[in-house]
Design an enzyme around this catalytic site. Structure first.
Site, PDB file in Angstrom:
ATOM      1  N   TYR A  70      35.657  35.010  46.852  1.00 25.78           N
ATOM      2  CA  TYR A  70      36.557  36.165  46.777  1.00 25.78           C
ATOM      3  C   TYR A  70      35.760  37.440  46.506  1.00 25.78           C
ATOM      4  O   TYR A  70      35.865  38.431  47.247  1.00 25.78           O
ATOM      5  CB  TYR A  70      37.620  35.959  45.688  1.00 25.78           C
ATOM      6  CG  TYR A  70      38.357  37.242  45.342  1.00 25.78           C
ATOM      7  CD1 TYR A  70      39.218  37.839  46.246  1.00 25.78           C
ATOM      8  CD2 TYR A  70      38.174  37.863  44.097  1.00 25.78           C
ATOM      9  CE1 TYR A  70      39.879  39.034  45.943  1.00 25.78           C
ATOM     10  CE2 TYR A  70      38.826  39.048  43.786  1.00 25.78           C
ATOM     11  CZ  TYR A  70      39.677  39.628  44.710  1.00 25.78           C
ATOM     12  OH  TYR A  70      40.324  40.808  44.407  1.00 25.78           O
ATOM     13  N   LYS A  85      35.180  40.751  48.922  1.00 29.51           N
ATOM     14  CA  LYS A  85      35.600  42.104  48.540  1.00 29.51           C
ATOM     15  C   LYS A  85      34.399  43.060  48.559  1.00 29.51           C
ATOM     16  O   LYS A  85      34.525  44.217  48.971  1.00 29.51           O
ATOM     17  CB  LYS A  85      36.248  42.096  47.142  1.00 29.51           C
ATOM     18  CG  LYS A  85      37.611  41.427  47.094  1.00 29.51           C
ATOM     19  CD  LYS A  85      38.677  42.119  47.929  1.00 29.51           C
ATOM     20  CE  LYS A  85      39.112  43.452  47.387  1.00 29.51           C
ATOM     21  NZ  LYS A  85      40.243  44.034  48.188  1.00 29.51           N
ATOM     22  N   THR A 144      37.793  45.702  43.507  1.00 29.43           N
ATOM     23  CA  THR A 144      37.923  44.951  42.262  1.00 29.43           C
ATOM     24  C   THR A 144      36.668  45.044  41.394  1.00 29.43           C
ATOM     25  O   THR A 144      35.548  45.152  41.924  1.00 29.43           O
ATOM     26  CB  THR A 144      38.203  43.467  42.599  1.00 29.43           C
ATOM     27  OG1 THR A 144      38.094  42.682  41.423  1.00 29.43           O
ATOM     28  CG2 THR A 144      37.233  42.911  43.631  1.00 29.43           C
ATOM     29  N   ASP A 145      36.869  44.905  40.089  1.00 29.62           N
ATOM     30  CA  ASP A 145      35.719  44.868  39.174  1.00 29.62           C
ATOM     31  C   ASP A 145      34.881  43.610  39.369  1.00 29.62           C
ATOM     32  O   ASP A 145      33.751  43.513  38.879  1.00 29.62           O
ATOM     33  CB  ASP A 145      36.174  44.997  37.711  1.00 29.62           C
ATOM     34  CG  ASP A 145      37.136  43.912  37.254  1.00 29.62           C
ATOM     35  OD1 ASP A 145      37.468  43.010  38.052  1.00 29.62           O
ATOM     36  OD2 ASP A 145      37.571  43.962  36.071  1.00 29.62           O
ATOM     37  N   GLU A 146      35.434  42.621  40.104  1.00 37.06           N
ATOM     38  CA  GLU A 146      34.701  41.358  40.273  1.00 37.06           C
ATOM     39  C   GLU A 146      33.436  41.524  41.106  1.00 37.06           C
ATOM     40  O   GLU A 146      32.567  40.652  41.085  1.00 37.06           O
ATOM     41  CB  GLU A 146      35.608  40.297  40.892  1.00 37.06           C
ATOM     42  CG  GLU A 146      36.812  40.024  40.038  1.00 37.06           C
ATOM     43  CD  GLU A 146      37.414  38.637  40.208  1.00 37.06           C
ATOM     44  OE1 GLU A 146      36.823  37.788  40.891  1.00 37.06           O
ATOM     45  OE2 GLU A 146      38.492  38.423  39.635  1.00 37.06           O
TER      46      GLU A 146
HETATM   47  P1  NAD Z   1      48.567  39.846  46.617  1.00 37.99           P
HETATM   48  O1  NAD Z   1      47.901  38.566  46.977  1.00 37.99           O
HETATM   49  O2  NAD Z   1      49.725  39.848  45.708  1.00 37.99           O
HETATM   50  O3  NAD Z   1      49.042  40.592  47.954  1.00 37.99           O
HETATM   51  C1  NAD Z   1      48.253  40.648  49.105  1.00 37.99           C
HETATM   52  C2  NAD Z   1      49.144  41.136  50.244  1.00 37.99           C
HETATM   53  O4  NAD Z   1      48.328  41.269  51.421  1.00 37.99           O
HETATM   54  C3  NAD Z   1      50.275  40.182  50.586  1.00 37.99           C
HETATM   55  O5  NAD Z   1      51.473  40.897  50.793  1.00 37.99           O
HETATM   56  C4  NAD Z   1      49.813  39.535  51.887  1.00 37.99           C
HETATM   57  O6  NAD Z   1      50.879  39.117  52.714  1.00 37.99           O
HETATM   58  C5  NAD Z   1      49.006  40.662  52.508  1.00 37.99           C
HETATM   59  N1  NAD Z   1      48.003  40.205  53.466  1.00 37.99           N
HETATM   60  C6  NAD Z   1      47.104  39.197  53.301  1.00 37.99           C
HETATM   61  N2  NAD Z   1      46.360  39.077  54.408  1.00 37.99           N
HETATM   62  C7  NAD Z   1      46.764  40.030  55.268  1.00 37.99           C
HETATM   63  C8  NAD Z   1      46.362  40.421  56.564  1.00 37.99           C
HETATM   64  N3  NAD Z   1      45.355  39.795  57.202  1.00 37.99           N
HETATM   65  N4  NAD Z   1      46.994  41.451  57.165  1.00 37.99           N
HETATM   66  C9  NAD Z   1      48.020  42.089  56.534  1.00 37.99           C
HETATM   67  N5  NAD Z   1      48.452  41.755  55.316  1.00 37.99           N
HETATM   68  C10 NAD Z   1      47.822  40.745  54.684  1.00 37.99           C
HETATM   69  O7  NAD Z   1      47.403  40.786  46.079  1.00 37.99           O
HETATM   70  P2  NAD Z   1      47.400  41.843  44.890  1.00 37.99           P
HETATM   71  O8  NAD Z   1      47.158  41.133  43.631  1.00 37.99           O
HETATM   72  O9  NAD Z   1      48.553  42.727  45.033  1.00 37.99           O
HETATM   73  O10 NAD Z   1      46.071  42.646  45.238  1.00 37.99           O
HETATM   74  C11 NAD Z   1      46.118  43.741  46.137  1.00 37.99           C
HETATM   75  C12 NAD Z   1      44.721  44.297  46.313  1.00 37.99           C
HETATM   76  O11 NAD Z   1      44.204  44.713  45.070  1.00 37.99           O
HETATM   77  C13 NAD Z   1      43.722  43.282  46.855  1.00 37.99           C
HETATM   78  O12 NAD Z   1      42.875  43.951  47.756  1.00 37.99           O
HETATM   79  C14 NAD Z   1      42.939  42.832  45.639  1.00 37.99           C
HETATM   80  O13 NAD Z   1      41.640  42.443  45.990  1.00 37.99           O
HETATM   81  C15 NAD Z   1      42.949  44.091  44.819  1.00 37.99           C
HETATM   82  N6  NAD Z   1      42.881  43.923  43.341  1.00 37.99           N
HETATM   83  C16 NAD Z   1      43.759  43.078  42.728  1.00 37.99           C
HETATM   84  C17 NAD Z   1      43.747  42.991  41.337  1.00 37.99           C
HETATM   85  C18 NAD Z   1      44.708  42.085  40.609  1.00 37.99           C
HETATM   86  O14 NAD Z   1      44.595  41.945  39.392  1.00 37.99           O
HETATM   87  N7  NAD Z   1      45.689  41.483  41.257  1.00 37.99           N
HETATM   88  C19 NAD Z   1      42.824  43.745  40.593  1.00 37.99           C
HETATM   89  C20 NAD Z   1      41.933  44.585  41.279  1.00 37.99           C
HETATM   90  C21 NAD Z   1      41.989  44.676  42.647  1.00 37.99           C
HETATM   91  O1  DAU Z   2      39.399  41.442  37.878  1.00 37.30           O
HETATM   92  C1  DAU Z   2      40.198  41.788  38.974  1.00 37.30           C
HETATM   93  C2  DAU Z   2      40.663  40.530  39.639  1.00 37.30           C
HETATM   94  O2  DAU Z   2      41.614  39.952  38.757  1.00 37.30           O
HETATM   95  C3  DAU Z   2      41.291  40.744  41.007  1.00 37.30           C
HETATM   96  O3  DAU Z   2      40.322  41.246  41.881  1.00 37.30           O
HETATM   97  C4  DAU Z   2      41.861  39.428  41.558  1.00 37.30           C
HETATM   98  O4  DAU Z   2      42.550  39.672  42.771  1.00 37.30           O
HETATM   99  C5  DAU Z   2      42.823  38.867  40.542  1.00 37.30           C
HETATM  100  O5  DAU Z   2      43.272  37.594  40.982  1.00 37.30           O
HETATM  101  C6  DAU Z   2      42.150  38.732  39.181  1.00 37.30           C
HETATM  102  O6  DAU Z   2      41.116  37.727  39.222  1.00 37.30           O
HETATM  103  P1  DAU Z   2      40.895  36.709  37.993  1.00 37.30           P
HETATM  104  O7  DAU Z   2      40.173  35.541  38.490  1.00 37.30           O
HETATM  105  O8  DAU Z   2      40.373  37.420  36.802  1.00 37.30           O
HETATM  106  O9  DAU Z   2      42.458  36.378  37.691  1.00 37.30           O
HETATM  107  P2  DAU Z   2      43.217  35.033  37.353  1.00 37.30           P
HETATM  108  O10 DAU Z   2      44.609  35.431  37.011  1.00 37.30           O
HETATM  109  O11 DAU Z   2      43.042  34.010  38.401  1.00 37.30           O
HETATM  110  O12 DAU Z   2      42.472  34.535  36.053  1.00 37.30           O
HETATM  111  C7  DAU Z   2      42.383  35.374  34.916  1.00 37.30           C
HETATM  112  C8  DAU Z   2      41.624  34.617  33.852  1.00 37.30           C
HETATM  113  O13 DAU Z   2      42.412  33.499  33.416  1.00 37.30           O
HETATM  114  C9  DAU Z   2      40.310  34.049  34.324  1.00 37.30           C
HETATM  115  O14 DAU Z   2      39.378  34.108  33.258  1.00 37.30           O
HETATM  116  C10 DAU Z   2      40.643  32.599  34.643  1.00 37.30           C
HETATM  117  C11 DAU Z   2      41.714  32.262  33.639  1.00 37.30           C
HETATM  118  N1  DAU Z   2      42.715  31.285  34.082  1.00 37.30           N
HETATM  119  C12 DAU Z   2      43.311  31.461  35.287  1.00 37.30           C
HETATM  120  C13 DAU Z   2      44.270  30.588  35.749  1.00 37.30           C
HETATM  121  C14 DAU Z   2      44.917  30.800  37.094  1.00 37.30           C
HETATM  122  C15 DAU Z   2      43.067  30.211  33.269  1.00 37.30           C
HETATM  123  O15 DAU Z   2      42.537  30.053  32.172  1.00 37.30           O
HETATM  124  N2  DAU Z   2      43.992  29.329  33.725  1.00 37.30           N
HETATM  125  C16 DAU Z   2      44.605  29.465  34.934  1.00 37.30           C
HETATM  126  O16 DAU Z   2      45.458  28.606  35.285  1.00 37.30           O
END
Ligand code: NAD
Ligand code: DAU
Length: 342
Positions: free
Chosen positions: A153, A157, A129-131
């Site tokens: 988080y 990561k 992640t970019d985080e």
């Molecule tokens: P998500 O929370 O939707 O899905 C996570 C999945 O992992 C679920 O199916 C869960 O059951 C499974 N899981 C959790 N713990 C586990 C374990 N111990 N063993 C096996 N399976 C397990 O997540 P997502 O949003 O699809 O993100 C997927 C990946 O991408 C993550 O690694 C996250 O850090 C990364 N990522 C997410 C975003 C985003 O915007 N959502 C952006 C950049 C990177």
């Molecule tokens: O940047 C990549 C990341 O993006 C991934 O690594 C994470 O898995 C994914 O959850 C996401 O993280 P963020 O914290 O950026 O996403 P989130 O959807 O939780 O929040 C996006 C933005 O919106 C953030 O600035 C917080 C704000 N927010 C979020 C929620 C849930 C609100 O203002 N209100 C809300 O209720």
């Protein structure tokens, strides 16, 4: 990659993982995909239910931290490639219960890497992640920048990323890492801001914007992210990290306003609520390295958001089941109950 045929997709029942499984099966008719997923609250077999009759897809219920289970899968399916999506992925939950994040996001990759080493895989790919760069108030983060994590988080990561690089340097495991920006699209659990706001707006429930809504995020369409991972799997160099995003940031308030506009709902649904502790104000990526492999984002933010809104409007069967469930309702009350009353 010559030897890539049997791909283990961990976390494949989650949001991005399930999109990736669909993408890979469609694009590569000779690949077999095995999903290993613990089915936490975020894992959902509905995301994969259209694949039940697909002979090249297999589902295994299990934890990436369970080395015996992982090795059993590696052996049974002759896995040659691991793509690790499995994670605890929500920042707000990491502020409530960090322990699960350390387990799945740090120990989990270590177990998978150990297995990758033992079975001699063609590639281990870590979806990061970019985080991990922390908030970027000016300019854009490059892959060589120092890590400056600020939430449990992002710290977890970053720990996973560092384990990957350690296994590359110490043991020669052919590891690649992508650091993606915020994804949006089908099957995203409605705790993340975009599906939360869309589904609340459909039901005329307030949209809780943290702080003043001026935080900036690079929202990319999930299939663009999947394509970027595919490009790195096939054309990326082992030992390398690739940033993966559109390179364009928008502020949360604009995102909320656009959702309401697309749904024809009043802007008065927006509620400014107490901010997330340690809220990173801005993420911004320099994506020139992955672009040099030929990858480009195919959707603008507006196109990605419009497609996403349409999917949630068309698929209430998917999200209503989640939102009416006990787990979601308890989480919502804990996260937003007092915020929305203030
Ligand atoms: P998500 O929370 O939707 O899905 C996570 C999945 O992992 C679920 O199916 C869960 O059951 C499974 N899981 C959790 N713990 C586990 C374990 N111990 N063993 C096996 N399976 C397990 O997540 P997502 O949003 O699809 O993100 C997927 C990946 O991408 C993550 O690694 C996250 O850090 C990364 N990522 C997410 C975003 C985003 O915007 N959502 C952006 C950049 C990177
Ligand atoms: O940047 C990549 C990341 O993006 C991934 O690594 C994470 O898995 C994914 O959850 C996401 O993280 P963020 O914290 O950026 O996403 P989130 O959807 O939780 O929040 C996006 C933005 O919106 C953030 O600035 C917080 C704000 N927010 C979020 C929620 C849930 C609100 O203002 N209100 C809300 O209720």
């Amino acid at each position: 990659m010559r030897g890539m045929r049997n791909i283990l997709v961990t976390g494949g029942a989650g949001f991005i993982g399930s999109n990736f499984v669909h993408y890979m099966l469609e694009k590569y008719p000779d690949y077999r995909v095995v999903v290993l997923d613990k089915l936490t609250y975020a894992g959902n077999l509905d995301n994969l239910r259209d694949l039940e009759q697909e002979p090249r897809y297999h589902f295994v219920h299990g934890d990436i931290c369970d080395i015996e289970r992982v090795e059993q899968v590696m052996r049974e399916y002759a896995i040659d490639t691991i793509v690790n999506f499995a994670a605890e992925s929500h920042v707000d939950r990491s502020l409530m219960e960090p322990g699960a994040f350390i387990q799945t996001d740090v120990v989990g990759p270590d177990v998978l890497l150990e297995s990758a080493r033992k079975f001699g895989v063609e590639r281990y790919h870590q979806v990061s992640t970019d985080e991990v760069y922390g908030e970027i108030l000016e300019g854009r983060a490059r892959e060589t920048d120092r890590l400056h994590t600020r939430s449990p988080y992002s710290a977890s990561k970053a720990g996973g990323d560092l384990m990957c690089l350690a296994y590359f340097t110490s043991f020669g495991v052919p590891v690649t890492i992508t650091r993606g920006s915020n994804n949006i699209g089908p099957y995203q659990y409605p705790e993340k801001v975009v599906p939360l706001f869309i589904t609340n707006a459909i039901d005329d429930i307030p949209l809780p914007v943290y702080g003043d809504g001026s935080q900036m995020r690079d929202y990319q369409y999930v299939l663009d992210h999947c394509e970027g991972i595919d490009v790195v799997l096939h054309r990326g160099q082992p030992g390398e990290i690739y940033n993966l995003g559109t390179g364009v940031e928008v502020c949360n308030l604009y995102m909320a306003q656009l959702i309401l506009q697309l749904l024809g709902k009043p802007q008065s649904l927006i509620r400014f609520v107490a901010d997330r502790p340690g809220h990173d104000r801005r993420y911004a990526l320099d994506c020139s390295k992955i672009q040099s492999l030929g990858w480009r984002s195919r959707h603008t933010f507006e196109e990605a958001l419009e497609k996403t809104v349409r999917w949630y409007v068309d698929n209430p069967w998917w999200w209503r089941k989640i939102k009416s469930g006990e787990h979601y309702r308890a989480y919502y009350a804990r996260q937003y109950g007092s915020r929305l009353q203030e």
